[in-house]
Design a protein around this motif. Sequence first.
Motif: not given
Lengths: 205, 241, 457
Positions: B184-189, B224-235, B237-238, B156-165
Amino acid sequence: MERFATFALVAGILFFAFGTFWQAVAPWLTLRGIPMKSMDEVAREVPPEFYMLANQYPEEFKKYFGEPNERSFKEALELGKKVYIAEACWHCHTQQVRPVSNEEFRFGRVSYPSEYANAMQLPQLLGTRRVGPDLMRESGRHSNDWHMAHFKNPPAVTPGSVMPSYPWFFDEKGRPNKKGLAMVAYMQWLGSWERKPMYALKGGE
Amino acid sequence: MKRAVLAFLLMAVAFYGPAGAEEKVAMGRKVYEKYCIGCHGEKGDGKGIAAPDLIVKPRDFTSGIYKFKTTPPGSLPRDEDLLRVIDQGLPLTSMPSFRLLPGPQKEALVAYLKSLSERWKRERPAEPLVREVKAPDFVGTPESVEKGRSIYNVRCAVCHGPSGRGDGPAGKNLKDRWGNPIRPANFTYGLINRGPRVEDIYLSITLGVDGTPMPSFASTLGEEDRWHLTSYILKLMGKIE
Amino acid sequence: MERDDLVYRPLVIAHIIAALVYFGLVLLGGLAYSLQFLGKYPFPGIEFLSPGRVRMLHTNGAVYGFITNGFVAGLYWAVPRLTGYKVLNERLLGWFMFWALQAAVVATAVGLLAGFAQAVEWGETPIFVDPFVVVWLLLALVQFATPIYRHGKERSLYASNWYFIAGLIWIPMVYIMGNYFPQFFVPGIAGAAITGTWIHDAVGLYVTPIGWGLMYYFVPLLLRKPIWSHALSLLGFWGLAFFYPLQGVHHYLWSPIPMYAQYAAVFSTLALELAVVTVIVNFFMTLRGSGEVLKQSIPLRWMMIGIVNYAITCLQCAIQVLLTTQKVIHFTDWVVGHAHLIMFGVFGFWILGFFSYLWPRLMGREVYSRALDEWAFWLITIGVETMWVDLISGGLVQGFTWWGLNPWMDSVRFSIPFWFVRTITGLMIIAGFILYVYNIYMTSRKETAVAFQPQEA
């Protein structure tokens, strides 16, 4: 009985003091325990839309507010409130959700006293007429660009709207100016403290 | 006498019975003109008078491509998917919620939207890829976040950026299917377009977003991996520590 | 001293002219604002004439421009004649107050249009104008209370004077409370309670007592007989003075203001109706047997229709203040209709009434055209009453649409016919007003002078 002093002192001063005590002073005494939030405290919780605003209108935001943070949010809120009052928005939009008339379903949680105990409600903006909807739970309901398009020309976004347009919130190129950005920040602040918990993991909605 | 009653009943059914498809579309057109026409335009092509001021452009219904649905990528959405968007709106975009529209009007509106694209005459929406979805317990745990992080950095980082911005190197100058610039979606919102539930993040990963460069990871990543990814995106997002 | 020499006429004339000029502007502002609701606003996209700002001009101009000037004109005429003493100082203080008032009104208007409004309903007067208004109100107190005080030392006071004393003392206090406390000291809900009290007191403790005081003077004067019952006058005054300051919070029913304040407001509003009934009975019993005068005298007709409207609004108030009714009608055009009937249908009518009585006497000339007066009266009366019916019906439609959880825009769409009728009635009022002003103008231009008998007060 019918002497000047009687009318002046009893009717003029005593009755006025009595009425004002029950209607103005007593509620104040009842509510004085609620701590009052200063502007700095209010601006501490920045809604996501404000950061988004900085990305959506980068040049304008940089020019008028610099970086999106608590300081610039405070500045935007202060200006937004000023414009909200100057344009008399509060004559057609209320900021209170009543416990009656299904307002809880339409707007969200019923208003409670502590959410008004802050510098943004000095003077209070409860309002007495609703031509447009209540704004106390407005945060996140519409996006920043929706608000911009709406301020520019309300009937374009909401067919049939009778709200006036506010071209002076925009510069010659149609990009928002400081007032426009501040108004959107203010809209996204109203009720931001009452937004449903997002992405709650356990026991959440 | 009996015949008269029967005839009357038949007429009553004809008048007051379920509206025919065409009447429904006509009714939907009226609803559309009352609420939608400003942004989505006279012809439903997403070119309403308000559209130039909107950053995420209004949907072009004539193309028959929809972003947020439960059916596999490329398929038409189901009625429930369209109703969900009308009901809840799409966070961070200019699509507000129209949940107070009466039910029959919403249904008529969906019928009208479907009459705008030829695609609905040729195809039928596929079965939903996921029906009931509920976040498993491990979502949000530190281990899950760690696993999600390694997947995120690769996928994902290639588009969404390493920090999810939303500022990854490949995320610049993207365009959607209609030629509009898109980011790409900015997860920090702390919010994504599909919705405010944990499951909405998972659904976006699983189903992708049609008409945009966001692909579906249903076939490339395990559930399962997709759920792990969800966890990290939640992270990102703060939402979790 | 002859009673007529007590009155310094140029001041009365000046205030009447000022009141009529502002009234014309207020009507135009209201018309423009009502056109916004039909999508036909005459000045779209002009910042300084934005509909929101014009709306504040409309309400503030009505209270501070039209009604205040009108009342001051009435006071300059009535107080010396009631008391037998001149006001404190006419040539210096009187003219200074006149120009100060006009300066304050114009400064308010410019401030509002330039975007310096204060978020206090009926008190949008910019913050920098407020101190001057307070000083002006204190000057008005000494100006008019002095003759009443002198007179009171000699004999017991007549009903008009009770209202004048109480009103003149209330106004500065009310103004300070409403314009300073919510703005600088008391935030949020407690501030709302104070604002509500101010909104109500501005009507109840300023406009109402001065208005009734003038009616207690003018109506018996025009009927040439004393008021029916002294006891009822007393009852009415003390009932009003006690219950009126107690009901401010009824402007924010179902808000987060503590419920005991809301109950007190509802109760005292209902109790006030009793006091109001005594006053209205008193006036109609005075009128009894003199119905013929109503046909002859248009000034008296303005005043009596104003009193009928007062009875209607108070009855309406008793209904709308109930917590049950509030569920539907709060925030709707119902309240707007109510406000128009009380501010214009009552106080505006009274002012137009004694203007049309005073003007020929001030000019020493007969009325130019009786027919014009009749037309003005009927156009304005039918206009206001229709507007009232129209707006309260529209308010009910809006209220039930909201309660029924229709999409918001339904309430706007359903209101369009009501808003259209409102504009039409507004045009009727403006037409009537033009005839009224034309008649006044032509009266002053008449060549032959007539001597009016100085009348007993």
